[in-house]
Design a protein around this motif. Structure first.
Motif, short mmCIF file in Angstrom:
data_model
loop_
_atom_site.label_atom_id
_atom_site.label_comp_id
_atom_site.label_asym_id
_atom_site.label_seq_id
_atom_site.Cartn_x
_atom_site.Cartn_y
_atom_site.Cartn_z
N THR A 1 19.09 -63.70 55.72
CA THR A 1 19.68 -62.98 54.63
C THR A 1 19.10 -61.55 54.30
O THR A 1 19.92 -60.69 54.16
CB THR A 1 19.70 -64.02 53.51
OG1 THR A 1 20.37 -65.07 53.96
CG2 THR A 1 20.26 -63.23 52.46
N LYS A 2 17.70 -61.33 54.19
CA LYS A 2 17.20 -59.97 54.10
C LYS A 2 17.60 -59.16 55.06
O LYS A 2 18.01 -57.88 54.90
CB LYS A 2 15.75 -60.17 54.09
CG LYS A 2 15.02 -60.92 52.71
CD LYS A 2 13.63 -60.98 52.80
CE LYS A 2 13.13 -61.65 51.65
NZ LYS A 2 13.21 -63.04 51.60
N PRO B 1 19.49 -70.17 61.63
CA PRO B 1 19.23 -68.86 61.20
C PRO B 1 18.35 -67.98 62.09
O PRO B 1 18.16 -66.65 62.12
CB PRO B 1 18.32 -69.37 59.91
CG PRO B 1 18.67 -70.62 59.50
CD PRO B 1 19.28 -71.39 60.97
N GLU C 1 21.01 -57.76 54.62
CA GLU C 1 21.14 -56.65 53.58
C GLU C 1 20.43 -55.18 54.17
O GLU C 1 20.92 -54.04 53.83
CB GLU C 1 20.42 -57.04 52.35
CG GLU C 1 20.73 -58.31 51.54
CD GLU C 1 19.94 -58.97 50.62
OE1 GLU C 1 18.95 -58.45 50.40
OE2 GLU C 1 20.34 -60.06 50.06
N ASN D 1 24.56 -70.81 59.38
CA ASN D 1 24.28 -72.01 58.89
C ASN D 1 23.83 -72.82 59.88
O ASN D 1 23.08 -73.74 59.28
CB ASN D 1 25.81 -72.26 58.37
CG ASN D 1 25.80 -73.78 57.79
OD1 ASN D 1 25.09 -73.96 56.73
ND2 ASN D 1 26.76 -74.61 58.14
N ASP E 1 11.50 -67.50 62.00
CA ASP E 1 12.84 -67.10 60.92
C ASP E 1 13.32 -68.24 60.37
O ASP E 1 13.63 -69.37 61.13
CB ASP E 1 13.76 -66.43 62.10
CG ASP E 1 13.15 -64.89 62.52
OD1 ASP E 1 12.54 -64.29 61.66
OD2 ASP E 1 13.62 -64.62 63.48
N ASP E 2 13.93 -67.91 59.14
CA ASP E 2 14.75 -69.01 58.22
C ASP E 2 15.70 -68.50 57.57
O ASP E 2 16.10 -66.96 57.94
CB ASP E 2 13.72 -69.55 57.31
CG ASP E 2 13.01 -68.71 56.51
OD1 ASP E 2 13.46 -67.61 56.56
OD2 ASP E 2 12.27 -69.13 55.77
N GLN E 3 16.60 -68.90 56.84
CA GLN E 3 17.86 -68.47 56.17
C GLN E 3 17.66 -67.20 55.32
O GLN E 3 18.13 -66.34 55.42
CB GLN E 3 18.61 -69.65 55.61
CG GLN E 3 19.85 -69.22 55.41
CD GLN E 3 20.87 -70.49 55.23
OE1 GLN E 3 20.77 -71.50 55.69
NE2 GLN E 3 22.15 -70.25 54.04
N SER E 4 16.30 -67.48 54.58
CA SER E 4 15.97 -66.40 53.61
C SER E 4 15.72 -65.23 54.58
O SER E 4 16.04 -63.98 54.18
CB SER E 4 14.89 -66.80 53.03
OG SER E 4 14.24 -65.95 52.12
N THR E 5 14.88 -65.22 55.82
CA THR E 5 14.57 -64.14 56.49
C THR E 5 16.04 -63.21 57.13
O THR E 5 16.13 -62.13 57.02
CB THR E 5 13.77 -64.48 57.64
OG1 THR E 5 12.55 -64.93 57.05
CG2 THR E 5 13.48 -63.10 58.70
N GLY F 1 26.53 -64.78 54.37
CA GLY F 1 25.82 -63.52 54.42
C GLY F 1 27.12 -62.44 54.33
O GLY F 1 28.22 -62.90 54.14
#
Length: 211
Positions: free
Chosen positions: A171-172, A100, A175, A97, A165-169, A74
């Motif tokens: 990461t958003k 998430p 940001e 890692n 929730d997953d790693q993509s969520t 991140g």
């Protein structure tokens, strides 16, 4: 030669059931301590130590994952975030890692604290957004907060774990925290610094004009 898959799939495994159990644990990536024949020596399965050829730093792996040093994924936190929020942000990076969902929960907590830093109660994100809009919240930040509010489970509260929730969520959410801080903290600070750098005569003239 029989493979691990053969032993696991065989309906009639060989008499050595312990060997089959050990092979299954290896294939599943589990960590096990197995005594050698002499019982004075033990083998640790699925734990590995590597050394980088470039920096000579040591890494410890469990199966196919590095557990030391912790991977910091991140983006870095916005430098203008309050220290308390930076600490939660950094913790979210350290666990992204491994979990998430835990990272996403920490980042929602960051947003809750950010709303409090901006003068809101921080108990209900939807109510905080409405109050900030009345105070002149920009459309971009409103959209960012609305994305946080509806991302994943609509009913999730800041700091709580959402099973979806997953790693993509996560990461958003990293940001979005930085985006909100950039617009609501960094940019106003930069503008105030520019204004403070103006000559006193110019600032007095502006004050008289505004009066």
């Amino acid at each position: 030669m029989l493979s691990v898959a053969h032993f696991i799939a065989d309906k009639n495994p060989p008499p050595n059931a312990k060997l089959v159990e050990d092979l299954k644990s290896l294939a599943a990536g589990l960590v096990r301590i197995i005594p050698a024949i002499d019982t004075r020596t033990h083998f640790v399965n699925n734990v590995w130590i590597s050394c980088c050829y470039s920096c000579t730093r040591v890494a410890i792996w469990v199966y196919d994952r590095i557990i030391y040093p912790p991977l910091l994924l991140g983006p870095m936190p916005n430098a203008d975030l309050p220290d308390e929020i930076k600490a939660d942000f950094a913790e979210a990076r350290s666990v992204l890692n491994l979990s998430p969902r835990a990272a996403a929960a920490l980042l929602r907590l960051c947003i809750q604290k950010l709303c409090i830093h901006l003068g809101q109660p921080g108990k209900d994100l939807n109510a905080d957004i409405g109050a900030l809009v009345k105070e002149g919240l920009t459309d971009r930040v409103q959209k960012a907060l609305d994305v946080v509010r509806v991302i994943g489970n609509h009913a999730v509260h800041p700091g709580r774990i959402d099973l979806k929730d997953d790693q993509s969520t996560a990461t958003k959410l990293f940001e979005l925290v930085n985006m909100i801080a950039e617009i609501m903290i960094t940019q106003p600070n930069q503008l105030d610094a520019m204004f403070d750098a103006l000559p006193d005569g110019a600032k007095n003239q502006i004050a008289r004009r505004d009066q």
